[in-house]
Design an enzyme around this catalytic site. Structure first.
Site, PDB file in Angstrom:
ATOM      1  N   LYS A 136       0.832  -1.209   0.000  1.00  0.00           N
ATOM      2  CA  LYS A 136       0.000   0.000   0.000  1.00  0.00           C
ATOM      3  C   LYS A 136       0.869   1.262   0.000  1.00  0.00           C
ATOM      4  CE  LYS A 136      -4.363  -1.767   1.752  1.00  0.00           C
ATOM      5  NZ  LYS A 136      -5.452  -1.708   2.695  1.00  0.00           N
ATOM      6  N   LYS A 165      -4.754  -9.921  -6.137  1.00  0.00           N
ATOM      7  CA  LYS A 165      -5.891 -10.141  -5.224  1.00  0.00           C
ATOM      8  C   LYS A 165      -7.043  -9.203  -5.579  1.00  0.00           C
ATOM      9  CE  LYS A 165      -6.165  -8.105  -1.068  1.00  0.00           C
ATOM     10  NZ  LYS A 165      -7.216  -7.826  -0.094  1.00  0.00           N
ATOM     11  N   LYS A 206     -10.956  -4.025  -2.691  1.00  0.00           N
ATOM     12  CA  LYS A 206     -11.999  -2.988  -2.630  1.00  0.00           C
ATOM     13  C   LYS A 206     -11.551  -1.696  -3.285  1.00  0.00           C
ATOM     14  CE  LYS A 206     -13.993  -3.632   1.911  1.00  0.00           C
ATOM     15  NZ  LYS A 206     -12.796  -3.798   2.747  1.00  0.00           N
TER      16      LYS A 206
HETATM   17  N1  AQP Z   1      -9.458 -11.184  -2.525  1.00  0.00           N
HETATM   18  C1  AQP Z   1      -9.748 -11.686  -1.347  1.00  0.00           C
HETATM   19  N2  AQP Z   1      -9.939 -13.026  -1.200  1.00  0.00           N
HETATM   20  C2  AQP Z   1     -10.247 -13.559   0.022  1.00  0.00           C
HETATM   21  N3  AQP Z   1     -10.388 -12.816   1.157  1.00  0.00           N
HETATM   22  C3  AQP Z   1     -10.206 -11.490   1.056  1.00  0.00           C
HETATM   23  N4  AQP Z   1     -10.278 -10.480   1.957  1.00  0.00           N
HETATM   24  C4  AQP Z   1     -10.009  -9.306   1.343  1.00  0.00           C
HETATM   25  N5  AQP Z   1      -9.767  -9.513   0.031  1.00  0.00           N
HETATM   26  C5  AQP Z   1      -9.880 -10.850  -0.185  1.00  0.00           C
HETATM   27  C6  AQP Z   1     -10.616 -10.674   3.367  1.00  0.00           C
HETATM   28  O1  AQP Z   1     -11.744  -9.859   3.666  1.00  0.00           O
HETATM   29  C7  AQP Z   1     -11.670  -9.463   5.046  1.00  0.00           C
HETATM   30  C8  AQP Z   1     -11.948  -7.999   5.164  1.00  0.00           C
HETATM   31  O2  AQP Z   1     -11.008  -7.258   4.427  1.00  0.00           O
HETATM   32  P1  AQP Z   1     -10.680  -5.758   4.790  1.00  0.00           P
HETATM   33  O3  AQP Z   1     -11.895  -4.945   4.743  1.00  0.00           O
HETATM   34  O4  AQP Z   1      -9.935  -5.697   6.058  1.00  0.00           O
HETATM   35  O5  AQP Z   1      -9.777  -5.242   3.657  1.00  0.00           O
HETATM   36  P2  AQP Z   1      -8.514  -5.783   2.958  1.00  0.00           P
HETATM   37  O6  AQP Z   1      -7.983  -7.049   3.504  1.00  0.00           O
HETATM   38  O7  AQP Z   1      -7.522  -4.696   2.877  1.00  0.00           O
HETATM   39  O8  AQP Z   1      -9.163  -6.146   1.602  1.00  0.00           O
HETATM   40  P3  AQP Z   1      -9.650  -5.310   0.408  1.00  0.00           P
HETATM   41  O9  AQP Z   1     -11.085  -5.597   0.254  1.00  0.00           O
HETATM   42  O10 AQP Z   1      -8.799  -5.662  -0.728  1.00  0.00           O
HETATM   43  O11 AQP Z   1      -9.515  -3.769   0.750  1.00  0.00           O
HETATM   44  P4  AQP Z   1      -8.437  -2.688   0.293  1.00  0.00           P
HETATM   45  O12 AQP Z   1      -8.526  -2.545  -1.186  1.00  0.00           O
HETATM   46  O13 AQP Z   1      -8.929  -1.455   1.021  1.00  0.00           O
HETATM   47  O14 AQP Z   1      -7.103  -3.153   0.725  1.00  0.00           O
HETATM   48  C9  AQP Z   1     -10.288  -9.865   5.550  1.00  0.00           C
HETATM   49  O15 AQP Z   1     -10.407 -11.041   6.330  1.00  0.00           O
HETATM   50  C10 AQP Z   1      -9.520 -10.146   4.284  1.00  0.00           C
HETATM   51  O16 AQP Z   1      -8.521 -11.115   4.501  1.00  0.00           O
END
Ligand code: AQP
Length: 335
Positions: free
Chosen positions: A115, A196, A199
């Site tokens: 990030k 991956k 969001k």
């Molecule tokens: N691609 C994925 N496959 C499986 N699990 C996933 N998680 C996130 N992306 C995947 C799991 O979702 C939970 C919540 O995630 P988060 O809101 O803490 O955000 P994150 O891990 O940073 O995931 P994002 O959605 O990709 O957000 P951004 O783009 O903001 O970084 C966690 O248990 C995560 O493991």
């Protein structure tokens, strides 16, 4: 002898609409674990602001996420569902843990490096993200943390931080275990099966959001990157990551076994695979989307549910933060 039920904690950022990676990697596991364990599910708004957020959007997304989690099956009668900033002990716990966490442990974190690379100026909160996560988990004496695979390194760090606090100040924390599914642990982007699903990537075709229309889901799946081969079988071969990702999505939405799925697609082409995956996702998300549309019209009821959750969470987190403060040597305020 009756065994104490396991404590489960997990969190999710209100940083945008949930995608099927969040749903399959994390939320579906939380729903399936309800009933037998003591569950705490936290909407981690303090974590969300480690990346720039527009205040009005953050405010809206926090209630949207609460509605979506309930629509997806999180039952507030069985799970303590709450917002992180409603329980002050999370920020206080983070500070106490900051003061025993070496900087080098944080600089090694893959998510931070990934990030930070995308920022012109890196905020301190982003580096500190895993310490706040450690406070979240440790305040509830959590035994298990069901997460996607991307969070495994952070849970291992939580164990290291807990171990360090325990050795400095005496036994205080349970060492939590990450719980990661075999299938769905890492749902990949549909436009790039080597990245991956995330969001914060808004490129059309990257993700399927839980509230996407059926037409949008068909559009995205139809354009999903596959490979020049023909076999529709589960595979760990990186060259076949796109097909494997589609098959895992199909597996988790239909609940069918891998053998049954491979038999179903034997002799068929990628066009048929994409059609069936899109329809399975549409059908799997339909009840969630319908319940969500209903819940989001009643913000007062959502706030009431979150207020109950915050009271239940405080009842656990506040004695724990007092225990931490006492161990560090603080004079505790009288209650
Ligand atoms: N691609 C994925 N496959 C499986 N699990 C996933 N998680 C996130 N992306 C995947 C799991 O979702 C939970 C919540 O995630 P988060 O809101 O803490 O955000 P994150 O891990 O940073 O995931 P994002 O959605 O990709 O957000 P951004 O783009 O903001 O970084 C966690 O248990 C995560 O493991």
């Amino acid at each position: 002898m009756t065994l104490k039920p396991k404590r489960v904690f997990s969190g999710i950022q209100p940083s945008g609409m949930l995608h099927i990676g969040n749903y399959l990697g994390a939320v579906q596991q939380w729903v399936q674990g309800q009933g037998t364990k003591v569950n705490f599910i936290c909407i981690v708004d303090l974590h969300a602001i480690t990346m720039p957020q527009e205040p009005a959007a953050l405010h809206r997304q926090t209630r949207e996420l609460a509605a979506l989690l309930i629509a997806a099956g999180i039952d507030p009668q069985q799970t303590t569902l709450f917002v992180q900033s409603h329980v002050r002990a999370h920020a206080e716990g983070c500070w106490l843990l900051n003061c025993i966490t070496p900087l080098g442990w944080l600089e090694r974190m893959t998510q931070y490096k990934h990030k930070a690379q995308r920022q012109e100026s890196v905020l301190t909160g982003l580096l500190d993200y895993p310490v706040l996560q450690a406070a979240d988990i440790l305040l509830y004496d959590s035994d298990e943390v069901p997460v996607g695979e991307d969070q495994k390194q952070h849970i291992e760090l939580t164990r290291d931080i807990a171990g360090r606090f325990n050795s400095l100040y005496g036994e205080t924390f349970v060492l939590p275990q990450p719980i990661i599914r075999e299938s769905g642990a890492r749902i990949m982007a549909l436009n790039d099966p080597h990245a991956k699903m995330s969001k914060s990537d808004f490129t059309r075709g990257h993700a399927i959001r839980v509230n996407d229309s059926p037409d949008e889901i068909r559009w995205v799946v139809k354009r999903a990157v596959t490979d020049p081969g023909r076999d529709i079988t589960f595979s760990a071969d990186p060259a076949r990551a796109g097909v494997n990702n589609l098959l895992q999505i199909y597996e988790l939405f239909t609940g069918q076994s891998r053998a049954a799925i491979e038999a179903h697609f034997a002799g068929k082409g990628y066009g048929a695979l994409k059609t069936d995956v899109a329809e399975a996702v549409i059908e799997g998300l339909r009840p969630i989307r319908e319940r969500y549309e209903h819940l989001i019209t009643d913000p007062a009821e959502l706030d009431r549910i979150l207020a109950v959750g915050a009271t239940q969470a405080r009842a656990v987190a506040e004695p724990k933060i007092r225990e931490m403060m006492a161990k560090v040597g603080f004079v505790l305020p009288t209650l």
